[in-house]
Design an enzyme around this catalytic site. Structure first.
Site, PDB file in Angstrom:
ATOM      1  CG  ASP A  20     -18.815 126.479 -36.747  1.00 35.95           C
ATOM      2  OD1 ASP A  20     -17.973 125.625 -36.416  1.00 35.95           O
ATOM      3  OD2 ASP A  20     -19.773 126.233 -37.502  1.00 35.95           O
ATOM      4  CG  ASP A  31     -17.802 125.197 -40.247  1.00 37.87           C
ATOM      5  OD1 ASP A  31     -17.557 126.334 -39.790  1.00 37.87           O
ATOM      6  OD2 ASP A  31     -18.516 124.366 -39.647  1.00 37.87           O
ATOM      7  CG  HIS A  54     -24.178 122.507 -33.571  1.00 37.34           C
ATOM      8  ND1 HIS A  54     -24.740 123.738 -33.848  1.00 37.34           N
ATOM      9  CD2 HIS A  54     -23.332 122.238 -34.606  1.00 37.34           C
ATOM     10  CE1 HIS A  54     -24.237 124.188 -35.002  1.00 37.34           C
ATOM     11  NE2 HIS A  54     -23.378 123.302 -35.470  1.00 37.34           N
ATOM     12  CG  HIS A  89     -22.854 124.957 -39.102  1.00 33.11           C
ATOM     13  ND1 HIS A  89     -21.587 124.487 -39.388  1.00 33.11           N
ATOM     14  CD2 HIS A  89     -23.679 124.465 -40.063  1.00 33.11           C
ATOM     15  CE1 HIS A  89     -21.654 123.718 -40.480  1.00 33.11           C
ATOM     16  NE2 HIS A  89     -22.902 123.695 -40.913  1.00 33.11           N
TER      17      HIS A  89
HETATM   18 ZN   LIG Z   1     -19.875 124.408 -38.203  1.00 34.18          ZN
END
Ligand SMILES: [Zn+2]
Ligand SMILES: [Zn+2]
Length: 391
Positions: free
Chosen positions: A168, A257, A132, A170
């Site tokens: 991931d 995750d 990120h 995200h």
């Molecule tokens: Zn993540």
């Protein structure tokens, strides 16, 4: 089959610690290494310490102003710097945050270097995958974007095409942003829908900037997606786009995750589905990049029940000797978890699922959010890569 494989790791990497109560506890990395050691996986990897990236290397992706801000934040961890995303509600400041974050970058770059220069076929940095981080800003627990810097290092050392696949839960927004206008890097991210999860980007329509059309691919999955749906989406998109791009090296981010027990997201994968995804990426590297594969960790906040098992499977795949899912979790490791955390650890390296899925080629059901998402990605991205989005 794998050649000699590398793990870049030393205990210094576990100092990436936002402090007590923060979800991204370095215990998840420590427990992974201990489980991998207990199962004999580390014996099959060459393990080298992580070098620290210097400012010039960090500044191939980040601005000098941001690097200075991170150094300052580590010296004055009580002072927030919201302009640079430091000291926010998710990315706290901590002492030596520059030094530790630069070492995580050094580990990913060393993994990339070892693969690119042919020292090893596969290499991993499980403390990395901080996808990120933006050029001028920390975000989502990520200070420096080690996968982006490793990819930039590859480009600066002769690579002409690099593919990045991010599993991931995200969206891999930082890596996508860095290379959005660069036709030499394909970024592929499968993640929970931006309508229900941070960072709120990664829709199918994000396909790459001017001159780089088709080099960003996003699969936005509905909340609740489990192994079968996730693997259906993966196989309907990822192998085709990676093959079409013809990368020379594959860089992957393995945030775990996406697991049903993860406290920060809403997918319902199991260890078995995650293991299948890692194995599929390994196969893809052997098929497309002659095995040149750099694997990183990523998110994952079920730090006892999920992360150590998921990434021990990953490391075993990197090492060329996958662990049978039915393998018992070693008693000594379970005891340590019980004593230190008062928790009953999982008994086996499986969640008892079979990682089966129905292949996209058998037909598409417009009445499901999942299939509409897959189709949106194929329709948006496939023509730009010269692929037929119908089957
Ligand atoms: Zn993540
Ligand atoms: Zn291999």
């Amino acid at each position: 089959m794998s050649g000699e494989a590398l793990l870049v790791f030393d205990d210094g990497l576990t100092a990436y610690d936002f402090g007590r109560g923060h979800p991204m506890s370095p215990i998840r990395v420590e427990l992974t290494i201990k489980l991998a050691r207990a199962l004999g996986v580390l014996d099959q990897l060459k393990v080298v310490p992580a070098p620290t990236a210097d400012d010039a290397l960090l500044e191939t992706v980040h601005t000098p102003e941001y690097v200075a801000a991170v150094k300052s934040a580590g010296e004055h961890p009580d002072e927030a710097d919201p302009v640079h995303g430091l000291g926010t509600s998710d990315t706290y400041c901590f002492p030596r945050m520059h030094e530790v974050s630069a070492q995580i970058v050094g580990a990913s770059v060393e993994a990339a270097r070892a693969v690119w220069e042919g020292d090893v076929l596969h290499a991993a940095n499980i403390a990395g995958g901080l996808h990120h981080a933006m050029p001028n800003q920390a975000s989502g627990f990520c200070v420096y974007n080690d996968p982006a810097i490793a990819i930039q290092w590859l480009l600066d050392h002769g690579a002409e095409r690099v593919a990045y696949v991010d599993v991931d839960v995200h969206h891999g927004d930082g890596v996508q942003t860095v290379f959005y206008n660069d036709p030499r890097v394909l970024t592929v991210s499968l993640h929970e829908s931006p309508t229900t999860l941070f960072p709120g980007t990664g829709s199918a329509g994000e396909t790459g900037g001017p001159g780089a059309e088709g080099t960003a691919v996003n699969v936005a999955l509905p909340p609740g997606t489990g192994d079968a749906g996730w693997l259906r989406a993966f196989h309907a998109v990822v192998p085709d786009v990676v093959r079409a791009f013809r990368p020379q090296v594959l860089v992957t981010q393995h945030g775990c995750d996406s697991h049903v027990e993860d406290p920060l997201a809403h997918l319902t994968k199991t260890i078995d589905g995650q293991r299948a995804a890692y194995a599929a990426l390994h196969d893809l590297a052997h098929e497309v990049t002659d095995g040149k594969w750099v694997a990183t960790g990523g998110g994952g906040y079920a730090i006892i029940d999920v992360v150590p098992r998921a990434w021990t499977h990953l490391l075993a795949i990197v090492a060329g000797d996958p662990i049978d899912p039915l393998t018992p979790v070693p008693e000594g490791w379970r005891e340590e978890v019980q004593i230190r955390f008062g928790r009953v650890a999982p008994m086996r390296m499986t969640d008892g699922q079979d990682a089966k899925y129905v292949d996209w080629s058998t037909g598409y059901n417009p009445n499901t959010w999942l299939d509409r998402s897959i189709k949106a990605t194929r329709d948006a991205s496939f023509p730009l890569l010269g692929l037929d989005s119908t089957y």
